[in-house]
Scaffold this motif. Structure first.
Motif, PDB file in Angstrom:
ATOM      1  N   ILE A 183      46.683  53.083  39.394  1.00 28.45           N
ATOM      2  CA  ILE A 183      46.881  51.695  39.826  1.00 28.45           C
ATOM      3  C   ILE A 183      47.698  51.648  41.115  1.00 28.45           C
ATOM      4  O   ILE A 183      47.387  50.890  42.049  1.00 28.45           O
TER       5      ILE A 183
ATOM      6  N   GLN B  53      42.304  46.087  37.248  1.00 31.16           N
ATOM      7  CA  GLN B  53      43.056  45.757  36.044  1.00 31.16           C
ATOM      8  C   GLN B  53      42.251  44.893  35.081  1.00 31.16           C
ATOM      9  O   GLN B  53      42.333  45.068  33.862  1.00 31.16           O
TER      10      GLN B  53
ATOM     11  N   ALA C 202      47.656  46.923  32.248  1.00 30.54           N
ATOM     12  CA  ALA C 202      46.895  46.286  33.324  1.00 30.54           C
ATOM     13  C   ALA C 202      47.133  44.786  33.336  1.00 30.54           C
ATOM     14  O   ALA C 202      47.298  44.173  34.400  1.00 30.54           O
TER      15      ALA C 202
ATOM     16  N   SER D  38      49.003  42.887  36.451  1.00 31.22           N
ATOM     17  CA  SER D  38      48.191  41.916  37.189  1.00 31.22           C
ATOM     18  C   SER D  38      48.868  40.556  37.266  1.00 31.22           C
ATOM     19  O   SER D  38      48.618  39.780  38.184  1.00 31.22           O
TER      20      SER D  38
END
Length: 547
Positions: free
Chosen positions: A18, A185, A329, A333
């Motif tokens: 990420i 995500q 995720a 996010s």
């Protein structure tokens, strides 16, 4: 406490992935000297990416863990957030987003500062700041409990590491980093959650017949006023969020903002299904048949971690790790969106528009980055001390609903609204809300509405009542002051905010714009916001330099 090494390694790899995606996506913004590149990605976000980033922002850790928590405790009837946020996105996309995007605002607070003055408009930032901090804390707390239970590591460590990752790539790349990591995500959220709950449902300890008569839930008639209050608050309190408008204002056009919002609303409801099922599975499980060694039946204090418990005890380890990825995720996010939105408003509407009107783009970018770091630290500290994920999740919508929703609606749709109405409405709603008390923050109840109970607290829809009082105050005071000044009952020299002068100037600019448009000239583009006003015959407002 033995750390789950394979799961820990998998999570570390996921975090690095990420982080790399965020850095790569934002490398152009990181080198840019344009503040608009950081704030709005040069308004070049397409509908596809906008849909992904809107959905990923709304479906955060609080949304997922809170939905599971309430389904396990009270059933569908008590799980208001998914339905409320879906309706909120739909209403925002249909009415608010296109109007904001056509006006080419940079933040949600621009219309306030343009119409009411920079300093007065800046006051409205503080409810947004509190809302963002509570939301950041809710989602980081959700991740901390999930990772802590499955990996057997400290919740605090999980919260700090996750916050650092989200803050770092947001610090470097701004909205572009956030938007493109949101795409990845959202894929992780969807795959992880839909993969996890079927495995948990087929665990030998789970018998769904145990919840067949309770999954719908039951509304306590004696507490109906409070229930309606929360339902309405979640819907309309979800409208005035800078995190939302930062994305729709970055869209290429108003139609893209509308469509991406409506699509995101539908997908938010779809993504509520897995955590809702996980909550039911947790309620239907016989925890004596699992390796869980805590108190049984589950005490109420355990329901806020029902999702990580189901992943840990009812799913195979690989599925549990994928589930962690989904929650991580979801958290990042939303966390990156919160810190970015707060940083953007502070850098643009507070620092630049109020204190440093001649601040360079480079200076604004560094103010934004410093604010991102500060908000990240404060949100992390709140997350570490949070006791209820759902409590934080609902509380963050409270201030938005009571204070900012009537203010945003009036500034966009009620042309006679003025600075006096804004200020008085702000103070009245704030005072009423504080006097109404808040158990979660330890604020005592001073103003007791009808049906107040010493044990249950406020059972009357006091939030909605306060919001309506705010609406009435803004409109009433605005109309009254306009009437007093326009009719000469009160001399114009007492119009300290120069509302009548600004309204007169507004009309002159609008007439000039229509004249230029009729002649086919291009000079109109030099007048801020006048294109939208002339093309749509929308009210145009003017900001005088002395405010």
């Amino acid at each position: 406490m033995a750390v789950n090494i394979p799961a820990l390694v998998s999570v570390i790899v996921f975090y690095i992935f990420i982080l790399v995606v965020g850095i790569i996506a934002g490398r152009k913004s990181a080198r840019s000297s344009s503040s608009h590149e950081i704030y709005l990605a040069n308004r070049n976000i397409g509908m596809f990416v906008s849909f992904f980033t809107l959905t990923a922002t709304m479906v955060g850790g609080g949304y997922i863990n809170g939905t599971a928590e309430m389904m396990a405790m009270g059933g569908l009837a008590m799980t208001t957030a998914p339905f409320g946020f879906t309706l909120s996105l739909f209403i925002s996309g249909l009415l608010y987003a296109p109007k904001m995007r056509r006006s080419n605002y940079v933040t949600m607070f621009d219309p306030f500062q343009i119409k009411y003055g920079r300093r007065v408009g800046g006051l409205l930032f503080f409810p947004q700041l509190c809302g963002d901090l509570f939301w950041t804390a809710a989602i980081l707390s959700a991740l901390g409990t999930t990772v802590g239970i499955i990996l057997d590591i400290s919740d605090t460590v999980a919260i700090i590491v996750s916050a650092c990752v989200a803050v770092f790539y947001t610090f470097l790349g701004g909205l572009l980093s956030v938007a493109y990591t949101d795409v990845l995500q959202l894929v992780c959220i969807t795959v992880g959650l839909f993969l996890a709950f079927p495995f948990a449902m087929h665990h030998p300890s789970v018998d769904m017949s145990r919840v067949s008569s309770t999954w719908l839930g039951e509304i306590d008639v004696s507490n109906l006023g409070s229930y309606i209050d929360v339902c309405v608050m979640v819907v309309f309190g979800g409208i005035p969020w800078q995190t939302y408008y930062q994305r729709v204002l970055a869209c290429k056009n108003a139609e893209g903002a509308r469509l991406s919002s409506i699509m995101a609303a539908a997908f938010c409801m779809v993504l509520a299904i897995p955590p809702a099922m996980i909550g039911l599975i947790g309620a239907a499980a016989d925890w004596n048949q699992t390796s869980y060694d805590g108190p049984i039946p589950l005490p109420e204090s355990k329901y806020n971690v029902i999702l990580p418990m189901v992943l840990n005890y009812l799913c195979p380890l690989p599925v549990a790790v994928i589930g962690i990825g989904a929650v991580a995720a979801a958290v990042m996010s939303s966390a990156d969106s919160c810190v970015l939105s707060t940083g953007t408003v502070f850098a643009k509407n507070i620092y630049t528009d109020i204190f440093r009107r001649k601040a360079s783009d480079r200076e604004q970018i560094w103010v934004l980055r410093i604010t991102i770091l500060i908000v990240g630290v404060v949100g992390t500290a709140l997350a570490i001390t949070a006791k209820s994920i759902y409590g934080l999740f609902v509380l963050c919508a409270d201030l938005m609903y009571v204070i900012l929703f009537p203010q945003l609606t009036c500034v966009l749709w009620f042309a006679p609204s003025n600075t006096y109405g804004c200020l008085v409405g702000y103070l009245v709603s704030l005072v009423f809300r504080i006097l109404s008390g808040e158990v979660f923050l330890g604020i005592p109840v001073i103003l007791k509405f009808p049906m107040y109970d010493e044990t249950l607290g406020q059972r009357f829809p006091f939030r909605t009542t306060t919001m309506l009082i705010s609406f009435a105050t803004i409109t009433g005071v605005s109309l009254l002051t306009n009437c007093l000044f326009n009719r000469g009952i009160v001399p114009l020299k007492y119009d300290i905010f120069k509302c009548i002068e600004k309204e007169t100037e507004r009309r002159r600019q609008l007439q000039r714009g229509e004249s230029i448009l009729a002649k086919g000239c291009d000079d109109i583009v030099s007048i801020p916001h006048i294109n939208a006003a002339v093309e749509k015959r929308a009210p145009l407002v003017y900001l005088s330099d002395d405010l």
